[in-house]
Design a protein around this motif. Structure first.
Motif, PDB file in Angstrom:
ATOM      1  N   PRO A   1       0.959  -1.160  -0.198  1.00  0.00           N
ATOM      2  CA  PRO A   1       0.139   0.101   0.017  1.00  0.00           C
ATOM      3  C   PRO A   1       1.049   1.104  -0.044  1.00  0.00           C
ATOM      4  O   PRO A   1       1.111   1.965   0.924  1.00  0.00           O
ATOM      5  CB  PRO A   1      -0.689  -0.125   1.122  1.00  0.00           C
ATOM      6  CG  PRO A   1      -0.138  -0.940   2.002  1.00  0.00           C
ATOM      7  CD  PRO A   1       0.967  -2.058   1.235  1.00  0.00           C
TER       8      PRO A   1
ATOM      9  N   GLN B   1      -0.657   4.598   1.342  1.00  0.00           N
ATOM     10  CA  GLN B   1      -0.773   4.720   2.908  1.00  0.00           C
ATOM     11  C   GLN B   1       0.559   4.849   3.557  1.00  0.00           C
ATOM     12  O   GLN B   1       0.912   5.649   4.449  1.00  0.00           O
ATOM     13  CB  GLN B   1      -1.225   3.390   3.435  1.00  0.00           C
ATOM     14  CG  GLN B   1      -1.376   3.103   4.861  1.00  0.00           C
ATOM     15  CD  GLN B   1      -2.088   1.665   5.533  1.00  0.00           C
ATOM     16  OE1 GLN B   1      -1.671   0.898   4.849  1.00  0.00           O
ATOM     17  NE2 GLN B   1      -1.882   1.691   6.659  1.00  0.00           N
ATOM     18  N   ASN B   2       1.772   4.458   3.075  1.00  0.00           N
ATOM     19  CA  ASN B   2       3.088   4.611   3.400  1.00  0.00           C
ATOM     20  C   ASN B   2       3.494   6.319   2.909  1.00  0.00           C
ATOM     21  O   ASN B   2       4.259   6.978   4.000  1.00  0.00           O
ATOM     22  CB  ASN B   2       3.976   3.851   2.405  1.00  0.00           C
ATOM     23  CG  ASN B   2       3.948   2.275   3.128  1.00  0.00           C
ATOM     24  OD1 ASN B   2       3.393   2.103   4.152  1.00  0.00           O
ATOM     25  ND2 ASN B   2       4.342   1.409   2.160  1.00  0.00           N
TER      26      ASN B   2
ATOM     27  N   ARG C   1       1.597   8.463   5.600  1.00  0.00           N
ATOM     28  CA  ARG C   1       2.435   8.472   6.830  1.00  0.00           C
ATOM     29  C   ARG C   1       3.499   9.164   6.700  1.00  0.00           C
ATOM     30  O   ARG C   1       4.138   9.906   7.813  1.00  0.00           O
ATOM     31  CB  ARG C   1       2.776   6.812   7.185  1.00  0.00           C
ATOM     32  CG  ARG C   1       1.646   6.073   7.645  1.00  0.00           C
ATOM     33  CD  ARG C   1       2.166   4.832   8.094  1.00  0.00           C
ATOM     34  NE  ARG C   1       0.966   3.906   8.580  1.00  0.00           N
ATOM     35  CZ  ARG C   1       0.896   2.487   8.365  1.00  0.00           C
ATOM     36  NH1 ARG C   1       2.029   2.029   8.084  1.00  0.00           N
ATOM     37  NH2 ARG C   1      -0.054   1.914   8.778  1.00  0.00           N
TER      38      ARG C   1
END
Length: 86
Positions: free
Chosen positions: A56, A59-60, A63
Motif C-alpha cells: 500500500p 498509505q506509506n 504516513r
C-alpha cells in the motif's frame, strides 16, 4: 539562533533522506547471467513485481507526509520558543 538552524537543518535532511524510497534505474536490474536459469529468473522477477504491487504505497506516503508535518511543527515550535526567549 544560527546554531539551532545549523543543528536542525542537517537533522531534518537526514530524517527525510531515510524516509525516501529509491527506485531501480530505468531498464531494470543488472545481473550476471553466468550460471543463471533465465526462465526461472524471469518467473521470480514477475512474482516479486506482483508482490511489490500489493504494497500500500499511498498509505506509506500519507504516513511519511504526516511524519514530515510533525517534524516541521516541532522545528517551528523550537525556533519560535527560542525567539521569544531572546
Amino acid at each position: 539562533m544560527k546554531y539551532l538552524i545549523l543543528i536542525l537543518l542537517p537533522a531534518f535532511a537526514l530524517l527525510t533522506g531515510c524516509a525516501s524510497k529509491t527506485s531501480a534505474p530505468s531498464g531494470g536490474v543488472i545481473i550476471d547471467r553466468k550460471g543463471v536459469n533465465m526462465s526461472q529468473y524471469y518467473a521470480d522477477l514477475e512474482e516479486c513485481k506482483t508482490y511489490a504491487a500489493e504494497v500500500p504505497t499511498a498509505q506509506n506516503t500519507a504516513r511519511g507526509a504526516a511524519g514530515g508535518a510533525v517534524v516541521g511543527g516541532l522545528i517551528g515550535a523550537v525556533v519560535n520558543e527560542h525567539r521569544s526567549v531572546e
